[in-house]
Design an enzyme around this catalytic site. Structure first.
Site, PDB file in Angstrom:
ATOM      1  N   ASN A   1       0.840  -1.205   0.000  1.00  5.79           N
ATOM      2  CA  ASN A   1       0.000   0.000   0.000  1.00  5.79           C
ATOM      3  C   ASN A   1       0.872   1.252   0.000  1.00  5.79           C
ATOM      4  OD1 ASN A   1      -2.605   1.197   0.042  1.00  5.79           O
ATOM      5  ND2 ASN A   1      -2.329   1.706   2.197  1.00  5.79           N
TER       6      ASN A   1
ATOM      7  N   ASP B   1       7.720  -8.908   2.968  1.00  6.15           N
ATOM      8  CA  ASP B   1       6.560  -9.105   3.832  1.00  6.15           C
ATOM      9  C   ASP B   1       7.090  -9.486   5.216  1.00  6.15           C
ATOM     10  OD1 ASP B   1       4.241 -10.347   5.148  1.00  6.15           O
ATOM     11  OD2 ASP B   1       3.309 -10.106   3.180  1.00  6.15           O
TER      12      ASP B   1
ATOM     13  N   LEU C   1      -2.597  -3.863   7.136  1.00  5.01           N
ATOM     14  CA  LEU C   1      -3.644  -3.366   6.245  1.00  5.01           C
ATOM     15  C   LEU C   1      -4.594  -2.527   7.088  1.00  5.01           C
ATOM     16  CD1 LEU C   1      -4.298  -6.682   4.263  1.00  5.01           C
ATOM     17  CD2 LEU C   1      -2.922  -4.703   3.550  1.00  5.01           C
TER      18      LEU C   1
ATOM     19  N   ASN D   1      -2.799 -11.005   7.577  1.00  7.99           N
ATOM     20  CA  ASN D   1      -1.712 -10.028   7.416  1.00  7.99           C
ATOM     21  C   ASN D   1      -1.341  -9.368   8.754  1.00  7.99           C
ATOM     22  OD1 ASN D   1      -0.136  -8.444   5.163  1.00  7.99           O
ATOM     23  ND2 ASN D   1      -0.796  -6.937   6.664  1.00  7.99           N
TER      24      ASN D   1
ATOM     25  N   SER E   1      -4.839   1.926  17.525  1.00 12.84           N
ATOM     26  CA  SER E   1      -5.799   2.875  16.962  1.00 12.84           C
ATOM     27  C   SER E   1      -6.903   3.168  17.962  1.00 12.84           C
ATOM     28  CB  SER E   1      -6.406   2.245  15.704  1.00 12.84           C
ATOM     29  OG  SER E   1      -7.526   2.970  15.270  1.00 12.84           O
TER      30      SER E   1
ATOM     31  N   TYR F   1     -10.785  -4.989  10.731  1.00 14.85           N
ATOM     32  CA  TYR F   1      -9.586  -4.162  10.936  1.00 14.85           C
ATOM     33  C   TYR F   1      -9.458  -3.778  12.414  1.00 14.85           C
ATOM     34  CZ  TYR F   1      -6.690  -0.057  11.416  1.00 14.85           C
ATOM     35  OH  TYR F   1      -5.749   0.828  11.866  1.00 14.85           O
TER      36      TYR F   1
ATOM     37  N   LYS G   1      -6.542  -4.820  15.586  1.00 16.77           N
ATOM     38  CA  LYS G   1      -5.812  -3.939  16.524  1.00 16.77           C
ATOM     39  C   LYS G   1      -6.092  -4.375  17.968  1.00 16.77           C
ATOM     40  CE  LYS G   1      -3.832  -1.254  13.531  1.00 16.77           C
ATOM     41  NZ  LYS G   1      -2.404  -1.424  13.285  1.00 16.77           N
TER      42      LYS G   1
ATOM     43  N   VAL H   1     -21.027  14.188   2.910  1.00 21.13           N
ATOM     44  CA  VAL H   1     -20.959  14.277   4.374  1.00 21.13           C
ATOM     45  C   VAL H   1     -21.911  13.215   4.935  1.00 21.13           C
ATOM     46  CG1 VAL H   1     -21.384  15.746   6.383  1.00 21.13           C
ATOM     47  CG2 VAL H   1     -20.403  16.736   4.284  1.00 21.13           C
TER      48      VAL H   1
ATOM     49  N   ARG I   1     -22.868   6.817   7.590  1.00 20.40           N
ATOM     50  CA  ARG I   1     -22.103   5.646   7.148  1.00 20.40           C
ATOM     51  C   ARG I   1     -22.211   4.564   8.230  1.00 20.40           C
ATOM     52  NH1 ARG I   1     -15.726   6.597   6.056  1.00 20.40           N
ATOM     53  NH2 ARG I   1     -15.768   6.957   8.291  1.00 20.40           N
TER      54      ARG I   1
HETATM   55  P1  NAD Z   1      -0.164   2.745   5.194  1.00 17.02           P
HETATM   56  O1  NAD Z   1      -0.975   1.719   4.485  1.00 17.02           O
HETATM   57  O2  NAD Z   1       0.194   3.976   4.470  1.00 17.02           O
HETATM   58  O3  NAD Z   1       1.173   2.086   5.769  1.00 17.02           O
HETATM   59  C1  NAD Z   1       1.242   0.731   6.144  1.00 17.02           C
HETATM   60  C2  NAD Z   1       2.440   0.136   5.435  1.00 17.02           C
HETATM   61  O4  NAD Z   1       2.569  -1.242   5.778  1.00 17.02           O
HETATM   62  C3  NAD Z   1       2.314   0.201   3.908  1.00 17.02           C
HETATM   63  O5  NAD Z   1       3.480   0.801   3.388  1.00 17.02           O
HETATM   64  C4  NAD Z   1       2.197  -1.259   3.477  1.00 17.02           C
HETATM   65  O6  NAD Z   1       2.791  -1.486   2.223  1.00 17.02           O
HETATM   66  C5  NAD Z   1       2.911  -1.966   4.618  1.00 17.02           C
HETATM   67  N1  NAD Z   1       2.510  -3.351   4.867  1.00 17.02           N
HETATM   68  C6  NAD Z   1       1.267  -3.849   5.051  1.00 17.02           C
HETATM   69  N2  NAD Z   1       1.320  -5.153   5.322  1.00 17.02           N
HETATM   70  C7  NAD Z   1       2.630  -5.511   5.331  1.00 17.02           C
HETATM   71  C8  NAD Z   1       3.332  -6.710   5.562  1.00 17.02           C
HETATM   72  N3  NAD Z   1       2.690  -7.856   5.854  1.00 17.02           N
HETATM   73  N4  NAD Z   1       4.681  -6.711   5.479  1.00 17.02           N
HETATM   74  C9  NAD Z   1       5.351  -5.579   5.165  1.00 17.02           C
HETATM   75  N5  NAD Z   1       4.743  -4.404   4.951  1.00 17.02           N
HETATM   76  C10 NAD Z   1       3.390  -4.370   5.034  1.00 17.02           C
HETATM   77  O7  NAD Z   1      -0.954   3.103   6.545  1.00 17.02           O
HETATM   78  P2  NAD Z   1      -0.662   4.244   7.607  1.00 17.02           P
HETATM   79  O8  NAD Z   1      -1.812   5.170   7.582  1.00 17.02           O
HETATM   80  O9  NAD Z   1       0.702   4.769   7.460  1.00 17.02           O
HETATM   81  O10 NAD Z   1      -0.776   3.398   8.938  1.00 17.02           O
HETATM   82  C11 NAD Z   1       0.340   2.835   9.577  1.00 17.02           C
HETATM   83  C12 NAD Z   1      -0.121   2.026  10.769  1.00 17.02           C
HETATM   84  O11 NAD Z   1      -0.862   2.868  11.644  1.00 17.02           O
HETATM   85  C13 NAD Z   1      -1.047   0.871  10.402  1.00 17.02           C
HETATM   86  O12 NAD Z   1      -0.764  -0.217  11.241  1.00 17.02           O
HETATM   87  C14 NAD Z   1      -2.418   1.428  10.703  1.00 17.02           C
HETATM   88  O13 NAD Z   1      -3.343   0.417  11.001  1.00 17.02           O
HETATM   89  C15 NAD Z   1      -2.139   2.301  11.902  1.00 17.02           C
HETATM   90  N6  NAD Z   1      -3.121   3.370  12.080  1.00 17.02           N
HETATM   91  C16 NAD Z   1      -3.387   4.210  11.040  1.00 17.02           C
HETATM   92  C17 NAD Z   1      -4.354   5.204  11.198  1.00 17.02           C
HETATM   93  C18 NAD Z   1      -4.716   6.117  10.063  1.00 17.02           C
HETATM   94  O14 NAD Z   1      -5.790   6.720  10.111  1.00 17.02           O
HETATM   95  N7  NAD Z   1      -3.898   6.283   9.039  1.00 17.02           N
HETATM   96  C19 NAD Z   1      -5.017   5.351  12.435  1.00 17.02           C
HETATM   97  C20 NAD Z   1      -4.692   4.471  13.467  1.00 17.02           C
HETATM   98  C21 NAD Z   1      -3.740   3.485  13.288  1.00 17.02           C
HETATM   99  C1  WQD Z   2     -13.959  10.972   9.759  1.00 17.70           C
HETATM  100  C2  WQD Z   2     -15.326  11.640   9.800  1.00 17.70           C
HETATM  101  C3  WQD Z   2     -17.068  10.308   8.844  1.00 17.70           C
HETATM  102  C4  WQD Z   2     -15.430  10.453   4.778  1.00 17.70           C
HETATM  103  C5  WQD Z   2     -11.094   5.756  10.360  1.00 17.70           C
HETATM  104  C6  WQD Z   2     -10.961   4.368  10.902  1.00 17.70           C
HETATM  105  C7  WQD Z   2     -10.127   4.366  12.135  1.00 17.70           C
HETATM  106  C8  WQD Z   2      -8.788   5.076  11.895  1.00 17.70           C
HETATM  107  C9  WQD Z   2      -8.928   6.376  11.195  1.00 17.70           C
HETATM  108  C10 WQD Z   2      -7.091   3.460  11.525  1.00 17.70           C
HETATM  109  C11 WQD Z   2     -16.459  10.692  10.183  1.00 17.70           C
HETATM  110  C12 WQD Z   2     -16.858  11.570   8.031  1.00 17.70           C
HETATM  111  C13 WQD Z   2     -15.640  10.599   6.128  1.00 17.70           C
HETATM  112  C14 WQD Z   2     -16.312  11.069   3.860  1.00 17.70           C
HETATM  113  C15 WQD Z   2     -17.542  11.978   5.716  1.00 17.70           C
HETATM  114  N1  WQD Z   2      -7.914   4.313  11.085  1.00 17.70           N
HETATM  115  N2  WQD Z   2     -16.682  11.363   6.585  1.00 17.70           N
HETATM  116  N3  WQD Z   2     -17.339  11.825   4.369  1.00 17.70           N
HETATM  117  O1  WQD Z   2     -14.018   6.887  10.549  1.00 17.70           O
HETATM  118  O2  WQD Z   2     -12.971   8.440  12.255  1.00 17.70           O
HETATM  119  O3  WQD Z   2     -11.665   6.579  11.355  1.00 17.70           O
HETATM  120  O4  WQD Z   2      -9.781   6.241  10.058  1.00 17.70           O
HETATM  121  O5  WQD Z   2      -7.024   2.981  12.617  1.00 17.70           O
HETATM  122  O6  WQD Z   2      -9.949   3.034  12.478  1.00 17.70           O
HETATM  123  O7  WQD Z   2     -12.267   3.888  11.216  1.00 17.70           O
HETATM  124  O8  WQD Z   2     -12.136   8.478   9.890  1.00 17.70           O
HETATM  125  O9  WQD Z   2     -11.697   9.925   7.984  1.00 17.70           O
HETATM  126  O10 WQD Z   2     -13.143   7.887   7.641  1.00 17.70           O
HETATM  127  O11 WQD Z   2     -14.035   9.801   8.942  1.00 17.70           O
HETATM  128  O12 WQD Z   2     -18.496  12.653   6.101  1.00 17.70           O
HETATM  129  O13 WQD Z   2     -16.189  10.934   2.624  1.00 17.70           O
HETATM  130  O14 WQD Z   2     -15.644  12.096   8.489  1.00 17.70           O
HETATM  131  O15 WQD Z   2     -18.430   9.983   8.909  1.00 17.70           O
HETATM  132  O16 WQD Z   2     -17.373  11.439  10.930  1.00 17.70           O
HETATM  133  P1  WQD Z   2     -12.830   7.593  11.054  1.00 17.70           P
HETATM  134  P2  WQD Z   2     -12.703   9.006   8.513  1.00 17.70           P
END
Ligand code: NAD
Ligand code: WQD
Length: 336
Positions: free
Chosen positions: A35, A58, A83, A99, A124, A150, A154, A218, A291
């Protein structure tokens, strides 16, 4: 310290690399690029001014991971690989469990084998499910109201880490529960590059502003929130990245858990407004139905990280939107 960063080519990982090198650490990245793009690493190298060892791998490839551990002698691991698309996880639960959980198990096995005790895990706010109270604190219940695989990965990985730390008192595990990361490095050269149509609000709004998408949907304006739209805790990705560097300095045996958020809730309409100001672009939106699986509001207290780590966010929502816009407008097609 020399840090193994799994998932380091991704959105958050690339920003963590910048903060690690800026603080004087070095890193080795393992990422399968499922990704992400190698271009992100090249751009981080430009920002930090040195080469970053990278393995396209991986994390579940135990034999190769062992080789890397044997060669590198890591002081600590930051485990971001996983993921993360909520909707996709509902459609492909086995992919997500395999994964996210297997990669953590293989990594923990390698750490045990090579006597690496420090791990920071990307958890998260999703583990809180339906918030028991607001603002959320680290002792709030988890697991009640998680609506997708997902989120369960976590939750389950947190439990695995708690059990492993209990069994081996040398382990130093820090679970960081991220709220909603947004923004980009101020250079505008690295940022969030989602595949296809973004699921998350900020990249969606940014693509409307740059003209790639027509309008923002929204998801509901009838929540019990000040303007009826969903409220979240949006944290600048550079503040989040800095939280990891600070957490590294405060590792100790056992489990520590910190929420990384700003402590403030912001609505969808406030985000659209802030991004309109930052970009100077008109951002059309339409209110549609809620949603599935969304909660009305979710934001952190942020007090524990402040008290115990001395960490708090330093950047404003306006800065996050400006930095996100700089990234989006300079790179309308992401890293491609
Ligand atoms: P991202 O997808 O940009 O980064 C994740 C990376 O992990 C990617 O580069 C992907 O290629 C790699 N990857 C996935 N599976 C793999 C595997 N089996 N082996 C090696 N590489 C692998 O996502 P991100 O937004 O940078 O998130 C990073 C971490 O933070 C994730 O664990 C995600 O769940 C967590 N997180 C993200 C958010 C968010 O909103 N972005 C919120 C809370 C937690
Ligand atoms: C934010 C707000 C939506 C899109 C998700 C994951 C969470 C974490 C972060 C990894 C909400 C609204 C969104 C759109 C909208 N990821 N919205 N129109 O749902 O808080 O969290 O990402 O751990 O696990 O669930 O983030 O950015 O999707 O939504 O109105 O097109 O925006 O309803 O209120 P969320 P989001």
């Amino acid at each position: 310290m020399k840090i193994l960063v799994t998932g380091g080519a991704g959105y958050i990982g690339s920003h963590i690399l910048v903060e690690l090198y800026t603080a004087g650490h070095t890193a080795v990245v393992v990422d399968n690029l499922s990704n992400s793009s190698i271009e992100a690493i090249k751009r981080v190298e430009k920002i930090v001014g040195c080469k970053i060892p990278f393995h396209k791998l991986d994390v579940r490839n135990r034999a190769k991971l062992y080789q890397i551990f044997a060669a590198e002698k890591f002081d600590a691991v930051i485990h971001l690989a996983g993921l993360k698309a909520v909707g996709e996880s509902v459609a492909k639960p086995l992919d997500y469990y395999a994964n996210n959980i297997d990669s953590t198990l293989v990594l923990l096995d390698a750490m045990k084998h090579y006597k690496v005790y420090k791990l920071i895990f990307s958890s998260s706010a999703t583990v809180y499910g339906t918030p028991e109270k607001l603002p959320l604190t680290e002792d709030c219940q988890t697991g009640v109201g998680i609506t997708n695989p997902y989120g369960w990965t976590k939750f389950m990985i947190e439990q695995i880490l708690i059990d492993v730390a209990k069994a081996n008192p040398k382990m130093q595990f820090t679970l960081l529960r991220y709220f909603n990361p947004i923004g980009a490095h101020p250079s505008g050269t690295i940022g969030e590059d989602p595949n296809g149509i973004p699921n998350n609000l900020l990249p969606y709004v940014a693509q409307v502003a740059v003209g790639k998408l027509d309008h923002v949907n929204v998801f509901g304006d009838d929540y019990d929130t000040p303007d009826g739209t969903g409220v979240r805790d949006y944290i600048h990705v550079m503040d989040l990245a800095n939280g990891h560097v600070v957490a590294l300095q405060h590792m100790k045996p056992g489990i520590q858990i910190f929420d990384l958020g700003t402590g403030h809730g912001v609505s969808v309409l406030e985000i659209i407004d802030a991004f309109t100001q930052a970009s100077g672009k008109k951002i059309t939106y339409k209110i549609i139905e809620r949603r599935d699986g969304d909660v009305a509001a979710c934001y952190a207290s942020a007090a524990k990280a402040n008290k115990q780590l001395g960490w708090k966010t330093a950047r404003t929502l306006e800065q996050a939107c400006q930095d996100s816009w700089r990234w989006q407008s300079k790179n309308p097609n992401g890293y491609n």
